[in-house]
Design a protein around this motif. Structure first.
Motif, PDB file in Angstrom:
ATOM      1  N   ILE A  93      -4.719  -7.865  -7.005  1.00 12.68           N
ATOM      2  CA  ILE A  93      -4.353  -6.543  -6.512  1.00 12.68           C
ATOM      3  C   ILE A  93      -3.726  -5.797  -7.672  1.00 12.68           C
ATOM      4  CG2 ILE A  93      -2.978  -5.271  -4.827  1.00 12.68           C
ATOM      5  CD1 ILE A  93      -3.161  -7.593  -2.967  1.00 12.68           C
ATOM      6  N   LYS A  94      -4.518  -4.953  -8.319  1.00 12.20           N
ATOM      7  CA  LYS A  94      -4.087  -4.254  -9.510  1.00 12.20           C
ATOM      8  C   LYS A  94      -3.877  -2.773  -9.195  1.00 12.20           C
ATOM      9  CE  LYS A  94      -6.796  -7.375 -12.455  1.00 12.20           C
ATOM     10  NZ  LYS A  94      -7.895  -7.471 -13.447  1.00 12.20           N
ATOM     11  N   VAL A 135      -1.458   6.529   6.461  1.00  8.45           N
ATOM     12  CA  VAL A 135      -1.927   5.615   5.414  1.00  8.45           C
ATOM     13  C   VAL A 135      -1.658   6.148   4.012  1.00  8.45           C
ATOM     14  CG1 VAL A 135      -4.292   6.435   5.020  1.00  8.45           C
ATOM     15  CG2 VAL A 135      -3.806   3.968   4.997  1.00  8.45           C
ATOM     16  N   LYS A 136      -1.304   7.420   3.877  1.00  6.84           N
ATOM     17  CA  LYS A 136      -1.067   7.994   2.553  1.00  6.84           C
ATOM     18  C   LYS A 136      -0.022   7.214   1.747  1.00  6.84           C
ATOM     19  CE  LYS A 136      -2.541  12.773   3.311  1.00  6.84           C
ATOM     20  NZ  LYS A 136      -2.088  14.172   3.470  1.00  6.84           N
ATOM     21  N   PRO A 137       1.146   6.879   2.343  1.00  6.73           N
ATOM     22  CA  PRO A 137       2.124   6.115   1.558  1.00  6.73           C
ATOM     23  C   PRO A 137       1.589   4.758   1.116  1.00  6.73           C
ATOM     24  CG  PRO A 137       3.164   7.083   3.479  1.00  6.73           C
ATOM     25  CD  PRO A 137       1.690   7.269   3.647  1.00  6.73           C
ATOM     26  N   ALA A 138       0.819   4.098   1.986  1.00  6.64           N
ATOM     27  CA  ALA A 138       0.269   2.785   1.637  1.00  6.64           C
ATOM     28  C   ALA A 138      -0.716   2.893   0.486  1.00  6.64           C
ATOM     29  CB  ALA A 138      -0.411   2.158   2.861  1.00  6.64           C
ATOM     30  N   LEU A 139      -1.562   3.916   0.513  1.00  3.50           N
ATOM     31  CA  LEU A 139      -2.517   4.118  -0.576  1.00  3.50           C
ATOM     32  C   LEU A 139      -1.810   4.533  -1.858  1.00  3.50           C
ATOM     33  CD1 LEU A 139      -5.425   5.948   1.294  1.00  3.50           C
ATOM     34  CD2 LEU A 139      -5.391   3.587   0.479  1.00  3.50           C
ATOM     35  N   LEU A 180      -0.747   1.854  -4.177  1.00  2.00           N
ATOM     36  CA  LEU A 180      -1.777   1.185  -4.969  1.00  2.00           C
ATOM     37  C   LEU A 180      -2.061   1.915  -6.269  1.00  2.00           C
ATOM     38  CD1 LEU A 180      -4.390   0.432  -2.159  1.00  2.00           C
ATOM     39  CD2 LEU A 180      -2.621  -1.090  -3.033  1.00  2.00           C
ATOM     40  N   GLY A 181      -1.653   3.170  -6.357  1.00  2.00           N
ATOM     41  CA  GLY A 181      -2.071   3.998  -7.476  1.00  2.00           C
ATOM     42  C   GLY A 181      -1.095   3.998  -8.633  1.00  2.00           C
ATOM     43  N   SER A 182      -1.658   4.249  -9.807  1.00  2.85           N
ATOM     44  CA  SER A 182      -0.833   4.422 -10.990  1.00  2.85           C
ATOM     45  C   SER A 182      -1.134   5.757 -11.653  1.00  2.85           C
ATOM     46  CB  SER A 182      -1.108   3.306 -12.008  1.00  2.85           C
ATOM     47  OG  SER A 182      -2.464   3.307 -12.400  1.00  2.85           O
TER      48      SER A 182
END
Length: 507
Positions: free
Chosen positions: A171-172, A289-293, A296-298
């Protein structure tokens, strides 16, 4: 055509004792082997009758283990080739243990030709088969590389083993969440990290595999694990939401559990039709779901579909309550809370905010809730699911001024108790799954302006109540009642008769 019936409950009941019984022949045979070596070296003094008794019980327990192992195998979910080898090796252990006992016993030993010559080979073979069968048993349960997975260097190189794989799919961080392939880069890493250990090519519990997209689509012995468009009607999500102690809960108790964000992502993916070839930007990204996604982002934040640019929505900001400076909790207050059976954990090393969980405190009730108020500044995440709390506890919870997330799944709360939550300025997440909450309770929640996510699966709410709540709180993502399309359809059906012409009605 042969119809195979499912194994009976009695068969599976006894089969589940195989892991317990199988340790008996292991102990007996190794003791017999060690004592025999010690006796031959003159280190111990034993009669043949003692060795014979140990061998007898090793043979009996090995036979019972074979029987229970066969019953366990009827439940399915094991790699066929390894299972067959394990079965024959187990039978071999039992057979050679009986042979060793027969030639060693005072009653039968003298009657067997060349019995004294058979004893040592039979004992050695039974022990060797025992070790090989044990290895294959571990492979069936944990995977073929269970014993060698963490072999360090230089032993890996000396043994000719390939370099260790840290994980199948890591999970990167994603440089641009919106352009990520939703299954390959968002959903699959979660499944690989949390589910594939028990559902793979070598170990497929319930005939279910998550290691490839094709196997995931296929489902298991109970049918498909997801219903496209219906996340909370899908077994994949239902199992994650069951109480931790439920036998059907997944991942099983003792395994690393999915986080709320991971469950939200899986449920959102299924709600969007469970696509395997689309990007995040191709789907509708809901507020829930926005906070969960975003986690994942950088790079670019998760902003939703291509029709809603990421720049317009921006990254989900860190909730103020999680970054504000609060004093450390009083040691006496912490001890009082822990005495009620609750688990108290810090959210981070840098901050003093706390998470309190009743995962091991089912008996926690209204009378115990007063202890929580001593942590009114530090407590931001409270998990009281599957406890005995009711409306009385909510009067105390209302004093937790920095509460951010509240889990009340499968508790005794009612509509009347929810009015106590109106004064919580930071409450953004509320889980009421499996409670007696109805439309009257939803009316109480409309006044909580900070609330963003609400779980209502298996409650008494109606489409009318949900539609009314959505009207009063459009920012609120409701999960487990009806999706937005269903709410819109209901609202249309309510207003349509008033504008419909008689002619159209007749048609």
């Amino acid at each position: 055509m042969i119809l195979l019936q499912a194994p009976s409950d009695w068969a599976l009941f006894f089969g589940h004792f195989h892991p317990l019984i199988v340790h008996l022949p292991i102990g007996f045979l190794f003791i017999a082997g060690l004592l025999e070596v010690g006796r031959r070296l003159g280190a111990v003094s034993l009669t043949d009758s003692v060795i014979s008794l140990i061998l007898f019980w090793s043979a009996v327990s090995a036979t019972v283990a074979c029987l229970f192992g066969y019953l366990l195998s009827l439940g399915g979910g094991y790699e066929a080739e390894i299972l067959e080898e394990h079965q024959w090796q187990g039978i071999g252990v039992a057979v050679f243990a009986w042979v060793a006992w027969l030639v060693k016993s005072e009653r039968f030993g003298d009657r067997i030709p060349f019995g004294s010559l058979l004893y040592v080979p039979a004992l050695v073979v039974s022990i060797v088969l025992l070790m090989v069968a044990g290895h294959h048993g571990g492979a069936l349960t944990h995977g073929s590389d269970y014993l060698t997975q963490y072999t360090p260097e230089p032993f890996r190189s000396l043994a000719g083993m390939p370099p260790r794989k840290e994980s199948e799919v890591a999970i990167k961080p994603l440089a641009d969440v919106n352009q990520a392939l939703v299954y390959e880069q968002v959903v699959n890493p979660i499944l690989q990290a949390r589910c594939v250990q028990c559902h793979n090519a070598e170990k497929s519990k319930g005939d279910l595999r998550f290691d490839t997209a094709e196997m995931l689509r296929k489902g298991g012995e109970g049918g498909p694990v997801f219903v496209p468009g219906k996340g909370l009607d899908s077994e994949l999500i239902k199992r994650c939401l069951l109480p931790l102690d439920d036998d059907e809960h997944m991942p099983p108790k003792g395994k690393t559990q999915l986080t709320d964000s991971q469950v939200a992502i899986l449920s959102w993916w299924i709600d969007q039709g469970a696509p395997f070839d689309k990007k995040v930007a191709d789907l509708t990204v809901t507020d829930a779901v926005k906070p969960a996604l975003a986690q994942l982002g950088s790079g670019a934040p998760a902003g939703g579909s291509s029709a809603a640019p990421a720049a317009a929505t921006g990254p989900a900001p860190e909730p103020e309550v999680l970054t504000m400076q609060v004093p450390a909790a009083d040691a006496g207050a912490l001890e009082t809370v822990r005495k009620t059976g609750l688990l108290v954990m810090p959210l981070s090393k840098e901050q003093n905010q706390l998470e309190v969980s009743a995962v091991n405190a089912r008996a926690f009730g209204d009378a115990d809730a007063a202890a929580l108020t001593a942590l009114d500044e530090q407590l931001v995440w409270l998990k009281l699911s599957n406890t005995s709390v009711g409306d009385g506890a909510l009067t105390q919870i209302a004093k937790l001024k920095n509460l951010h997330k509240l889990h009340l799944e499968q508790t005794k709360i009612t509509d009347a108790g929810l009015k106590n939550l109106k004064g919580l300025p930071h409450l953004t997440y509320l889980n009421l799954y499996g409670t007696a909450i109805s439309d009257a309770g939803l009316a109480e929640l409309a006044g909580i302006k900070s609330l963003r996510t609400l779980y209502l699966w298996q409650t008494k709410v109606t489409p009318a109540g949900i539609a009314q709540l959505k009207k009063a709180a459009p920012q609120l993502e409701i999960i487990g009642g009806l999706n937005e399309q269903a709410i819109a359809t209901f609202a249309t059906s309510v207003t349509q008769p008033a504008i419909e012409s008689p002619k159209a009605t007749k048609q």
